[in-house]
Scaffold this active site. Structure first.
Site, PDB file in Angstrom:
ATOM      1  CE  LYS A  83      -1.965   1.717   3.974  1.00  0.00           C
ATOM      2  NZ  LYS A  83      -1.774   3.147   4.217  1.00  0.00           N
ATOM      3  CG  ASN A  84       1.965   2.825   3.614  1.00  0.00           C
ATOM      4  OD1 ASN A  84       0.839   3.186   3.300  1.00  0.00           O
ATOM      5  ND2 ASN A  84       2.286   2.495   4.858  1.00  0.00           N
ATOM      6  NE  ARG A 101      -0.941  11.914   7.361  1.00  0.00           N
ATOM      7  CZ  ARG A 101      -1.376  13.030   7.911  1.00  0.00           C
ATOM      8  NH1 ARG A 101      -2.662  13.238   8.094  1.00  0.00           N
ATOM      9  NH2 ARG A 101      -0.529  13.964   8.279  1.00  0.00           N
ATOM     10  CB  CYS A 112      -4.791   5.676  10.796  1.00  0.00           C
ATOM     11  SG  CYS A 112      -5.122   4.256   9.742  1.00  0.00           S
ATOM     12  NE  ARG A 128      -0.828  10.191  10.432  1.00  0.00           N
ATOM     13  CZ  ARG A 128      -1.116   9.157   9.639  1.00  0.00           C
ATOM     14  NH1 ARG A 128      -2.326   8.638   9.638  1.00  0.00           N
ATOM     15  NH2 ARG A 128      -0.205   8.646   8.842  1.00  0.00           N
ATOM     16  N   PRO A 129       1.494  16.006  12.104  1.00  0.00           N
ATOM     17  CG  PRO A 129       3.371  16.669  13.322  1.00  0.00           C
ATOM     18  CD  PRO A 129       2.311  15.632  13.257  1.00  0.00           C
ATOM     19  CB  ILE A 130       2.386  17.972   6.767  1.00  0.00           C
ATOM     20  CG1 ILE A 130       1.521  19.245   6.827  1.00  0.00           C
ATOM     21  CG2 ILE A 130       1.520  16.729   6.681  1.00  0.00           C
ATOM     22  CD1 ILE A 130       0.803  19.522   5.493  1.00  0.00           C
ATOM     23  CG  ASP A 131       6.755  19.761  11.306  1.00  0.00           C
ATOM     24  OD1 ASP A 131       6.025  18.758  11.452  1.00  0.00           O
ATOM     25  OD2 ASP A 131       7.894  19.832  11.799  1.00  0.00           O
ATOM     26  CD  GLN A 132      10.715  18.122  10.019  1.00  0.00           C
ATOM     27  OE1 GLN A 132      11.807  18.158   9.454  1.00  0.00           O
ATOM     28  NE2 GLN A 132      10.365  19.005  10.936  1.00  0.00           N
ATOM     29  CG  ASP A 189       2.211   1.101   9.769  1.00  0.00           C
ATOM     30  OD1 ASP A 189       1.745   1.881  10.621  1.00  0.00           O
ATOM     31  OD2 ASP A 189       2.619   1.480   8.657  1.00  0.00           O
ATOM     32  NE  ARG A 200      -7.377   4.482   4.689  1.00  0.00           N
ATOM     33  CZ  ARG A 200      -6.534   4.708   5.715  1.00  0.00           C
ATOM     34  NH1 ARG A 200      -6.960   4.681   6.944  1.00  0.00           N
ATOM     35  NH2 ARG A 200      -5.274   4.977   5.491  1.00  0.00           N
TER      36      ARG A 200
END
Ligand code: EPU
Length: 430
Positions: free
Chosen positions: A22-23, A93, A117, A122-126, A307, A399
């Site tokens: 999946k990922n 995601r 999930c 769940r930050p996206i600062d990076q 996971d 999913r």
């Protein structure tokens, strides 16, 4: 209303074939937006996150055509940026990879904030730090990621991530592939799906080295072209079935795997007394005579994967003795424990550590899949429990697990999906 019903207690035997990861698949699919050419992707899993990804690309003007059940042709030549439907984007995601792909191809992005999930914040600062280093101005406004490359094109840069992030590493790789000049990503994630994305981009003409280590180098190229590419097998799906074998006192051959990717999972299972035979592209898992306790800390690859936390916790419940499972990737990954307790588990959460009492005999109960891997854990517990377990909210499981019911039934599990029209299930409200 849809749910799974499991009658536990069956021993499993035979082969389970693992699907594409999946990922990795979702990263590669959104990276296709960079490319004005036809791409053929093989080993694509039939899961709802993949279907949503295709629907997003189609809504943006791409052509997506299944050639076989697992092979798909994607042509993003006429796709446009900035128009991914918000309702679809927030369902998953990995839609954040659209930001990297739009910046890389169009020099600007407008994409809804992602879903996925619920593990707390769940930050996206990076991701944003990476895009900014590549010369983009980026802001999160009104539920959207908005970005614009200064001068209309990204330019290569040195980026040091403050923490190891799979998503930020993959997003910046996608963005940097066609940037002007060279990019160096330090403190990069080393997961097999990062390597798979880099291999895919290289097959399209990108110049990426170092994927799989914590320093990745990208020489920007002006254009990428089509290719045929096969997605790697899903190590988390494989690990889930390995634990299903161990938990149900069974022997399973798990095929279409890369055993190297499973090393951290195999090592822990072996410590617990489970027997693992590794072959080129399959593993044979034989349950332990006596399952013994162990301690586990989740970590970025090559550490034990977060996971696999819920599935492993379920197995620890069955072991002799008290085990400690520490989560060090996500702030709030233990929401499933409440559900496992309904089935008889005795687990105490102390900060980031679950203290798991062993020797549990799971009892059937109505439970929920609170997220994707939590759902897999409920299935494993249900397979062990005497009686009939029902699992609701299975859309989370769908999913990420390709035909989990069909695959488990084939090896002897008594599991089925029930679909009830809402109207039949509940009395009408006045
Ligand atoms: N983080 C930040 N800032 C960022 C990005 C991440 O602080 O900009 C933090 C997160 O809050 C977390 C840690 O860094 O504490 C790791 O997050 P990462 O970015 O690696 O996670 P992700 O890319 O959002 C992917 C998988 C997850 C998996 C994690 C960790 C996809 C689509 N999702 O998420 O998979 O748990 O990596 O391995 O690739 C799943 O498949 O069930 C799943 C949840």
């Amino acid at each position: 209303m849809e749910y799974f019903v499991i009658k536990g207690g069956n021993e499993l035997s035979g082969d389970i074939e693992v699907s594409g990861m999946k990922n990795a698949a979702v990263g590669v699919i959104f990276a296709c937006l960079l490319i004005e050419d036809k791409i053929v992707l093989e080993n694509i899993p039939d899961i709802s996150d993949v279907r949503t990804s295709f629907n997003i690309l189609k809504a943006m003007g791409a052509k997506v055509r299944y050639l076989t059940k697992t092979t798909v042709e994607i042509d993003c030549t006429h796709a446009e940026g900035g128009c991914a439907p918000f309702e679809m984007v927030r369902n998953m995601r990995a839609s954040y990879y659209l930001a990297g792909a739009e910046l890389g191809r169009f020099g600007k992005t407008h994409v809804g904030c992602p879903g996925g999930c619920d593990f707390g914040i769940r930050p996206i600062d990076q991701h944003i730090k990476g895009f900014e280093a590549l010369g983009a101005e980026v802001a999160v406004e009104g539920g959207y990621i908005e970005g614009k490359a200064n001068g209309g094109r990204l330019r290569g840069a040195n980026i040091y991530f403050d923490r190891v992030s799979v998503g930020a590493t993959m997003n910046v790789l996608i963005a940097a592939a066609m940037a002007d000049g060279n990019t160096v990503i330090e403190n990069a994630a080393r997961e097999p799906h990062v390597v798979d994305l880099a291999n895919f981009l290289n097959s399209c003409g990108a110049k990426i080295t170092g994927a799989g280590t914590d320093v990745i180098k990208v020489k920007g190229v002006s254009t990428l072209s089509g290719c045929n590419y096969a997605i790697i097998p899903d190590m988390i799906e494989a690990g889930t079935y390995m634990i299903a074998a161990a938990a149900t006192n069974s022997r399973l051959r798990i095929t279409n795997v890369i055993p190297k990717h499973l090393e951290s999972i195999s090592a822990k299972l072996e410590e617990m007394g489970v027997k693992i035979e590794e072959h080129d592209d399959f593993v044979v898992v034989t349950a332990a005579d006596r399952l013994t306790k162990t301690n586990i800390r989740t970590l970025p690859y090559p550490g034990f994967p977060t996971d696999m936390n819920p599935q492993m916790c379920t197995l620890l419940c069955l072991a002799e003795g008290v085990s400690y499972l520490t989560e060090s990737v996500w702030d709030n990954r233990f929401r499933y424990i409440e559900e496992l307790r309904k089935m008889g588990a005795e687990i105490r959460v102390d900060g980031k550590t679950a203290v798991v009492e062993g020797n549990t005999r799971f009892t059937a109960a109505p439970v929920r899949a609170v997220d994707l891997r939590a759902g897999a854990a409920m299935i494993i517990a249900g397979l062990c429990a005497n009686g009939k377990t029902t699992i609701e909210d299975i859309h989370h499981i769908k999913r990420g697990y390709d035909d989990i019911v069909g695959k488990l039934r084939l090896v002897g599990a008594d599991i089925k999906e029930i679909n009830v029209p809402e109207a039949c299930n509940y009395p009408k409200a006045n």
